[in-house]
Design a protein around this motif. Structure first.
Motif, mmCIF file in Angstrom:
data_model
loop_
_atom_site.group_PDB
_atom_site.id
_atom_site.type_symbol
_atom_site.label_atom_id
_atom_site.label_comp_id
_atom_site.label_asym_id
_atom_site.label_seq_id
_atom_site.Cartn_x
_atom_site.Cartn_y
_atom_site.Cartn_z
ATOM 1 N N VAL A 60 0.927 -1.079 -0.058
ATOM 2 C CA VAL A 60 0.002 -0.162 -0.135
ATOM 3 C C VAL A 60 0.831 1.332 -0.042
ATOM 4 O O VAL A 60 2.055 1.104 0.261
ATOM 5 N N ILE A 61 0.169 2.481 -0.370
ATOM 6 C CA ILE A 61 1.169 3.809 -0.345
ATOM 7 C C ILE A 61 1.310 4.123 1.062
ATOM 8 O O ILE A 61 0.206 4.429 1.743
ATOM 9 N N ASP A 62 2.581 4.094 1.588
ATOM 10 C CA ASP A 62 3.051 4.816 2.784
ATOM 11 C C ASP A 62 3.621 5.846 2.754
ATOM 12 O O ASP A 62 4.247 6.254 1.606
ATOM 13 N N ASP A 63 3.995 6.710 4.023
ATOM 14 C CA ASP A 63 4.906 7.763 3.724
ATOM 15 C C ASP A 63 6.365 7.569 3.378
ATOM 16 O O ASP A 63 6.811 8.269 2.661
ATOM 17 N N GLY A 64 6.561 6.352 3.717
ATOM 18 C CA GLY A 64 8.120 5.974 3.357
ATOM 19 C C GLY A 64 8.231 5.803 1.772
ATOM 20 O O GLY A 64 9.005 6.223 1.246
ATOM 21 N N MET A 65 7.242 5.425 1.261
ATOM 22 C CA MET A 65 7.166 5.211 -0.391
ATOM 23 C C MET A 65 6.992 6.571 -0.768
ATOM 24 O O MET A 65 7.634 7.015 -1.849
ATOM 25 N N LEU A 66 6.195 7.390 -0.195
ATOM 26 C CA LEU A 66 6.182 8.865 -0.865
ATOM 27 C C LEU A 66 7.189 9.667 -0.784
ATOM 28 O O LEU A 66 7.583 10.219 -1.647
ATOM 29 N N LYS A 67 7.973 9.384 0.559
ATOM 30 C CA LYS A 67 9.108 10.496 0.713
ATOM 31 C C LYS A 67 10.291 10.001 -0.260
ATOM 32 O O LYS A 67 10.710 10.922 -0.913
ATOM 33 N N LEU A 68 10.182 8.792 -0.419
ATOM 34 C CA LEU A 68 11.283 8.161 -1.513
ATOM 35 C C LEU A 68 10.897 8.575 -2.834
ATOM 36 O O LEU A 68 11.689 8.902 -3.429
ATOM 37 N N ALA A 69 9.657 8.371 -3.318
ATOM 38 C CA ALA A 69 9.210 8.984 -4.768
ATOM 39 C C ALA A 69 9.469 10.408 -4.905
ATOM 40 O O ALA A 69 9.884 10.862 -5.910
ATOM 41 N N VAL A 70 9.009 11.304 -3.945
ATOM 42 C CA VAL A 70 9.459 12.803 -3.981
ATOM 43 C C VAL A 70 10.905 13.037 -4.117
ATOM 44 O O VAL A 70 11.355 14.145 -4.892
ATOM 45 N N GLY A 71 11.665 12.339 -3.064
ATOM 46 C CA GLY A 71 13.196 12.549 -3.337
ATOM 47 C C GLY A 71 13.631 12.086 -4.447
ATOM 48 O O GLY A 71 14.777 12.781 -5.128
ATOM 49 N N GLU A 72 13.141 10.934 -5.282
ATOM 50 C CA GLU A 72 13.825 10.625 -6.410
ATOM 51 C C GLU A 72 13.327 11.627 -7.498
ATOM 52 O O GLU A 72 14.142 11.577 -8.650
ATOM 53 N N GLN A 73 12.135 12.250 -7.568
ATOM 54 C CA GLN A 73 11.875 13.305 -8.500
ATOM 55 C C GLN A 73 12.261 14.575 -8.104
ATOM 56 O O GLN A 73 11.908 15.483 -8.890
ATOM 57 N N ARG A 74 13.007 14.779 -7.195
ATOM 58 C CA ARG A 74 13.492 16.189 -6.806
ATOM 59 C C ARG A 74 14.336 16.673 -8.057
ATOM 60 O O ARG A 74 15.184 15.821 -8.595
ATOM 61 N N PRO A 75 14.183 18.010 -8.232
ATOM 62 C CA PRO A 75 15.112 18.477 -9.366
ATOM 63 C C PRO A 75 16.747 18.200 -9.149
ATOM 64 O O PRO A 75 16.980 18.366 -7.835
ATOM 65 N N GLN A 76 17.463 18.239 -9.976
ATOM 66 C CA GLN A 76 18.731 17.917 -9.903
ATOM 67 C C GLN A 76 19.869 19.447 -9.590
ATOM 68 O O GLN A 76 18.988 20.614 -9.921
#
Length: 535
Positions: free
Chosen positions: A12-28
């Protein structure tokens, strides 16, 4: 089923997954470094990729309130849910999942692009709220009924549709049917529809399309009429006089009045009910109250509009004064900072910094003084509005309740409804007693039913029956009056309370803005290190 990643644990979608996804998509690069240091709030994220994560259930996305693009493709999702707070979503990809039913999209009113490609969907429905939908991908599903195409006619903005890989795409007339019934479509199954195909399709299905248009026009007219009725009723509710523009109140008095309905069959009662001595006059009173209520609602609206305009003008003028003071300060402040940077003598630097600090403090005092003046001005305006609106509401209530209105606008009141009912009660009692006397003499009308005859066993029985009917009628009138009074008083209280709360919030927000701006100016001055100045 389109099961994917069967060797992995469903998630299921949890905070850990969301933080990881947002971090991966952070601008370089530089922007990414800054975002990493300061952190990214979920509410600030506009695009989110959650594909290929073996997600079984959608959850915990409510924090992404400003999200516009969401990718949930290539998971094992079985149900569309948990998206109700994503009202700004424009693009949604749920392709390559195990979804069987279209649901859970009712709040996504801004959605333009929806992909449900490669799922287990057999019916196209529950998309009514997606009025902006332009692109719909439903290929590789289990849709087998061509009538699903008719449903899509309601989406006026739909230009691209994909249905290849469904059983209906194998039907001989598939393309012609869709082109005929969805004439505004530009792309079907990733191919542009040419004008010749549209013309052939229209000619082939001309008669059935015309019949369908006729039915749609009738339905549209009915919907518009119903919408107009709802809007009209809402307008009447706003004036607190709904259902008083006819016989609704009168009819409701007899709806639950079993004794009164029995008595209405007595000789002479039907004439009493229908004549200008009761029913018609009662309805006239209700209509007059209704029309007076609409007029008074306009007065309250005018008062509120005038108040809102005064508040807006006061805030605008105050803000303009604040902007002028800030502009004058910034012009001088920039020159002072420039002069400090060019100065080489330390005593002079310290003196100039002290002068800048004094200017910042004076600006703070000036802006706060302006805000306090506005608070006092708005407080006076709110108090005046409260007095005026309370007076208007009180006058309306007095006029509706009193036997003799306080103004010429109102010809009849609720008290006169009661007076009319009392008069009718007296007449009905006279007829009933007269009928009882006939019954005692054995002259009771033979056409009367057994239920009615059962009332005329003695005087107490008939008097109680007439009294019970009268009590029900008075209760209906009293309840409608109480409802009107309670609702308008409650409306008035809530309105004034909201205005005061809004003003408190505005003041707090403005004080915070001033404080943040002043803190920024002080911080800028504090960071002006001597070493930088001397360099």
């Amino acid at each position: 089923m389109n099961r994917l990643y069967t060797s992995l644990e469903p998630r299921v979608i949890d905070d850990g997954m969301l933080k990881l996804a947002v971090g991966e998509q952070r601008p370089q690069e530089e922007a990414g470094k800054l975002a990493k240091q300061e952190g990214i709030l979920f509410k600030d994220v506009l695009s989110l990729q959650l594909d290929f994560r073996n997600i079984l259930r959608i959850d915990n996305l409510w924090q992404f309130e400003n999200l516009k693009k969401l990718q949930l493709n290539n998971n094992i999702i079985e149900k569309i849910e948990g998206l109700e707070n994503l009202t700004h979503l424009v693009w949604l990809d749920l392709s390559f999942n195990n979804i069987e039913t279209i649901e859970g999209l009712d709040t996504l009113v801004n959605l333009e692009d929806l992909s449900l490609f490669n799922n287990c969907i057999s019916n196209i429905d529950s998309l009514d709220a997606l009025i902006k939908l332009q692109v719909l991908s439903l290929g590789n599903n289990q849709i087998d009924n061509m009538m699903n195409i008719i449903y899509l006619r309601r989406f006026r903005c739909l230009r691209t549709l994909s249905l290849s890989g469904n059983p209906i795409s194998e039907v001989e007339d598939y393309k012609m049917f869709i082109c005929a019934y969805l004439p505004d479509l530009v792309y079907l199954d990733f191919r542009r529809i040419d004008d010749h195909t549209k013309e052939v399709a229209e000619a082939k299905h001309h008669y059935s399309i015309e019949e369908l248009k006729h039915r749609e026009n009738l339905m549209q007219a009915q919907m518009e009429e119903e919408q107009a009725r709802r809007e009209e009723l809402e307008k009447h509710k706003t004036a607190f006089v709904e259902h008083l523009n006819g016989s609704f109140l009168f009819d409701s008095m007899y709806a639950e009045d079993s004794e009164g309905n029995k008595l209405s069959s007595l000789p002479g009662v039907s004439e009493l009910l229908e004549s200008l001595t009761y029913r018609d006059k009662f309805v006239i009173i209700c209509v007059n109250i209704f029309e007076y209520g609409l007029k008074h609602q306009e007065k309250r609206k005018t008062e509120l509009d005038t108040f809102s305009e005064c508040v807006h003008e006061a805030i605008q003028e105050n803000q303009e004064q604040g902007k002028r003071k800030i502009a004058k300060f910034e012009e001088k402040h920039l020159m002072s900072l420039s002069a400090i940077r060019e100065e080489v003598e330390m005593p002079n630097i310290e003196k100039m910094i002290l002068e800048c600090s004094t200017d910042i403090s004076e600006l703070f005092d000036a802006l706060m003084t302006l805000e306090m003046q506005l608070v006092e001005q708005l407080e006076e305006t709110i108090n005046m509005f409260e007095r005026n609106i309370v007076h208007l509401v009180g006058l309306f209530i007095k006029n509706v309740q009193s036997l003799y209105p306080f103004c010429d606008d109102l010809l009849c009141t609720m008290a006169q409804c009661r007076d009319l009912e009392n008069h009718h009660h007296e007449k009905l009692l006279e007829i009933s007693i007269s009928t009882l006397e006939k019954a005692v003499k054995g002259n009771l009308d033979k056409d009367l039913s057994e239920d009615v005859r059962g009332l005329f066993v003695d005087k107490n029985t008939i008097v109680n029956a007439v009294g019970a009917s009268h009590d029900i009628h008075l209760l209906k009138i009293d309840n409608r009056e109480d409802e009107l009074v309670t609702r308008i008083n409650s409306w008035c209280t809530r309105l004034v309370d909201k205005i005061r709360r809004d003003e408190i919030m505005r003041n707090r927000k403005r004080v915070k803005e001033i404080s943040l701006y002043i803190d920024h100016m002080k911080s800028e001055l504090d960071n002006l290190e001597y070493s930088d100045i001397l360099d």
